[in-house]
Design a protein around this motif. Structure first.
Motif, PDB file in Angstrom:
ATOM      1  N   UNK A 155      39.270  90.131  50.099  1.00 15.01           N
ATOM      2  CA  UNK A 155      39.073  88.911  49.323  1.00 15.01           C
ATOM      3  C   UNK A 155      39.806  89.089  48.003  1.00 15.01           C
ATOM      4  N   UNK A 156      40.764  88.217  47.732  1.00 14.98           N
ATOM      5  CA  UNK A 156      41.558  88.362  46.522  1.00 14.98           C
ATOM      6  C   UNK A 156      40.718  88.063  45.282  1.00 14.98           C
ATOM      7  N   UNK A 157      40.875  88.896  44.263  1.00 14.55           N
ATOM      8  CA  UNK A 157      40.179  88.682  42.991  1.00 14.55           C
ATOM      9  C   UNK A 157      41.027  87.730  42.161  1.00 14.55           C
ATOM     10  N   UNK A 158      40.755  86.458  42.317  1.00 17.03           N
ATOM     11  CA  UNK A 158      41.556  85.402  41.718  1.00 17.03           C
ATOM     12  C   UNK A 158      41.892  84.386  42.796  1.00 17.03           C
ATOM     13  N   UNK A 159      41.821  83.115  42.453  1.00 18.36           N
ATOM     14  CA  UNK A 159      42.038  82.062  43.454  1.00 18.36           C
ATOM     15  C   UNK A 159      43.491  82.005  43.905  1.00 18.36           C
ATOM     16  N   UNK A 160      43.685  81.479  45.099  1.00 14.32           N
ATOM     17  CA  UNK A 160      45.021  81.185  45.620  1.00 14.32           C
ATOM     18  C   UNK A 160      45.021  79.727  46.076  1.00 14.32           C
ATOM     19  N   UNK A 161      45.141  78.849  45.095  1.00 12.27           N
ATOM     20  CA  UNK A 161      45.050  77.414  45.299  1.00 12.27           C
ATOM     21  C   UNK A 161      46.394  76.743  45.043  1.00 12.27           C
ATOM     22  N   UNK A 162      46.622  75.636  45.717  1.00 13.36           N
ATOM     23  CA  UNK A 162      47.803  74.826  45.416  1.00 13.36           C
ATOM     24  C   UNK A 162      49.107  75.575  45.519  1.00 13.36           C
ATOM     25  N   UNK A 163      49.893  75.500  44.447  1.00 11.78           N
ATOM     26  CA  UNK A 163      51.235  76.069  44.460  1.00 11.78           C
ATOM     27  C   UNK A 163      51.269  77.589  44.555  1.00 11.78           C
ATOM     28  N   UNK A 164      50.154  78.257  44.304  1.00 12.19           N
ATOM     29  CA  UNK A 164      50.138  79.722  44.404  1.00 12.19           C
ATOM     30  C   UNK A 164      50.358  80.188  45.837  1.00 12.19           C
TER      31      UNK A 164
ATOM     32  N   UNK B 254      27.363  76.740  48.505  1.00 11.35           N
ATOM     33  CA  UNK B 254      27.029  76.733  49.911  1.00 11.35           C
ATOM     34  C   UNK B 254      27.749  75.677  50.718  1.00 11.35           C
ATOM     35  N   UNK B 255      28.231  74.617  50.060  1.00 10.57           N
ATOM     36  CA  UNK B 255      28.920  73.546  50.781  1.00 10.57           C
ATOM     37  C   UNK B 255      30.362  73.943  51.077  1.00 10.57           C
ATOM     38  N   UNK B 256      30.799  73.652  52.302  1.00  6.34           N
ATOM     39  CA  UNK B 256      32.161  73.957  52.738  1.00  6.34           C
ATOM     40  C   UNK B 256      32.942  72.661  52.887  1.00  6.34           C
ATOM     41  N   UNK B 257      34.168  72.636  52.375  1.00  5.67           N
ATOM     42  CA  UNK B 257      35.016  71.443  52.478  1.00  5.67           C
ATOM     43  C   UNK B 257      36.354  71.820  53.094  1.00  5.67           C
ATOM     44  N   UNK B 258      36.775  71.068  54.105  1.00  5.62           N
ATOM     45  CA  UNK B 258      38.117  71.220  54.647  1.00  5.62           C
ATOM     46  C   UNK B 258      39.055  70.367  53.787  1.00  5.62           C
ATOM     47  N   UNK B 259      40.101  70.985  53.276  1.00  5.37           N
ATOM     48  CA  UNK B 259      40.891  70.368  52.217  1.00  5.37           C
ATOM     49  C   UNK B 259      42.394  70.421  52.493  1.00  5.37           C
ATOM     50  N   UNK B 260      43.119  69.662  51.690  1.00  2.35           N
ATOM     51  CA  UNK B 260      44.581  69.721  51.672  1.00  2.35           C
ATOM     52  C   UNK B 260      45.027  70.612  50.519  1.00  2.35           C
ATOM     53  N   UNK B 261      46.232  71.114  50.606  1.00  3.85           N
ATOM     54  CA  UNK B 261      46.797  71.919  49.523  1.00  3.85           C
ATOM     55  C   UNK B 261      47.106  71.026  48.326  1.00  3.85           C
ATOM     56  N   UNK B 262      46.724  71.482  47.148  1.00  2.77           N
ATOM     57  CA  UNK B 262      46.986  70.736  45.920  1.00  2.77           C
ATOM     58  C   UNK B 262      48.381  71.081  45.414  1.00  2.77           C
ATOM     59  N   UNK B 263      49.319  70.201  45.681  1.00  4.70           N
ATOM     60  CA  UNK B 263      50.700  70.421  45.237  1.00  4.70           C
ATOM     61  C   UNK B 263      50.932  69.586  43.988  1.00  4.70           C
ATOM     62  N   UNK B 264      51.040  70.258  42.843  1.00  7.54           N
ATOM     63  CA  UNK B 264      51.198  69.557  41.568  1.00  7.54           C
ATOM     64  C   UNK B 264      52.469  70.008  40.868  1.00  7.54           C
ATOM     65  N   UNK B 265      52.996  69.148  40.020  1.00  6.42           N
ATOM     66  CA  UNK B 265      54.139  69.525  39.201  1.00  6.42           C
ATOM     67  C   UNK B 265      53.648  70.240  37.943  1.00  6.42           C
ATOM     68  N   UNK B 266      54.452  71.186  37.489  1.00  6.16           N
ATOM     69  CA  UNK B 266      54.077  72.005  36.340  1.00  6.16           C
ATOM     70  C   UNK B 266      55.148  71.932  35.261  1.00  6.16           C
ATOM     71  N   UNK B 267      54.690  72.089  34.026  1.00  4.02           N
ATOM     72  CA  UNK B 267      55.595  72.205  32.884  1.00  4.02           C
ATOM     73  C   UNK B 267      55.761  73.694  32.600  1.00  4.02           C
ATOM     74  N   UNK B 268      56.784  74.284  33.200  1.00  3.41           N
ATOM     75  CA  UNK B 268      56.983  75.726  33.053  1.00  3.41           C
ATOM     76  C   UNK B 268      57.895  76.043  31.879  1.00  3.41           C
TER      77      UNK B 268
END
Length: 242
Positions: A93-102, A169-183
């Motif tokens: 289990x990664x220590x830190x989320x892996x959401x969206x663009x990650x 406790x609630x589980x949700x089936x989701x889509x990937x959050x693809x967002x634009x970033x100001x890098x």
């Protein structure tokens, strides 16, 4: 079921121990993880030198465990080569989320993706973090519930699971959050006066409802089904009509 467990945080990560322990309820578990941290390694493979593996210095409670001198993707390649008939690869289990663009640079998710390239199901698991260290003992029952939800979903080859810091406790089936970033690149100097640079990003769009980032923000466990094919089929259809 024969399950290969790996990660990108390295063999010493408590998240790896937690996942191996929970996975053992579903079958035979073999651990093959990098000997050092490989965070944000993506799907890199070692091509210019050989890789080796040794018995893990960490005790995994009657589970075969090995440390590998390579990347998370290397661990999957080596593990599926050494141990026949692997049915499932779990990464985390990664220590830190892996959401969206990650998803593009995550070593955790890339290990699961590498499994799918070898025609083995791959599931990545990550947990959001804060100032305090993650309590994996408290997280363990939520990991069990998430795996119960997906372990036998054989028609889904690649899954990305993210836990909030304090799951409800609630589980949700989701889509990937693809967002634009100001890098932007921030320049600075180290104590020796040498120039160095930090790359920083700030999202310029809110997370969409029903996405992985939205679900975790709501305290839900996010499960995102993914595929390997990056082809833009909509564009191909448009081209074919010209």
């Amino acid at each position: 079921m024969k399950i290969l467990v790996t990660n990108d945080d390295g063999i010493y990560s408590p998240g790896l121990s937690c996942l191996a322990r929970v996975a053992s309820a579903f079958g035979e578990v073999i651990v093959m993880a990098p000997d050092v941290e490989q965070s944000s390694m993506g799907q890199a493979i070692t091509s210019g030198k050989p890789i080796t593996y040794k018995k893990s210095p960490i005790h995994f409670e009657n589970i075969k465990a090995f440390r590998v001198s390579g990347t998370p993707a290397d661990c999957v390649a080596l593990g599926t080569h050494l141990f026949q008939d692997i049915d499932l690869v779990l990464s985390g289990i990664n220590i830190g989320s892996n959401l969206g663009n990650s998803a593009w640079h995550s070593g955790t998710l890339s290990a699961a993706r590498q499994a799918v390239l070898f025609d083995v199901r791959g599931i990545a698991l990550s947990v959001s973090i804060g100032e305090e260290e993650t309590n994996f003992d408290a997280l363990e029952p939520f990991v069990m519930e998430a795996l119960k939800e997906v372990v036998y979903e054989n028609d889904r080859k690649l899954l990305n699971i993210n836990f909030p810091r304090f799951p409800g406790g609630e589980v949700a089936w989701t889509a990937q959050s693809v967002r634009h970033y100001d890098g932007k690149v921030v320049a600075n100097k180290d104590p020796m006066g040498r120039q160095h640079y930090w790359f920083t990003v700030t999202p310029i769009e809110p997370e969409g409802e029903g996405t992985d980032r939205w679900a975790v923000k709501q305290g839900k466990t996010s499960i995102t089904p993914m595929i390997l094919d990056l082809t833009d089929f909509e564009y191909l259809k448009k081209r074919s009509k010209k």
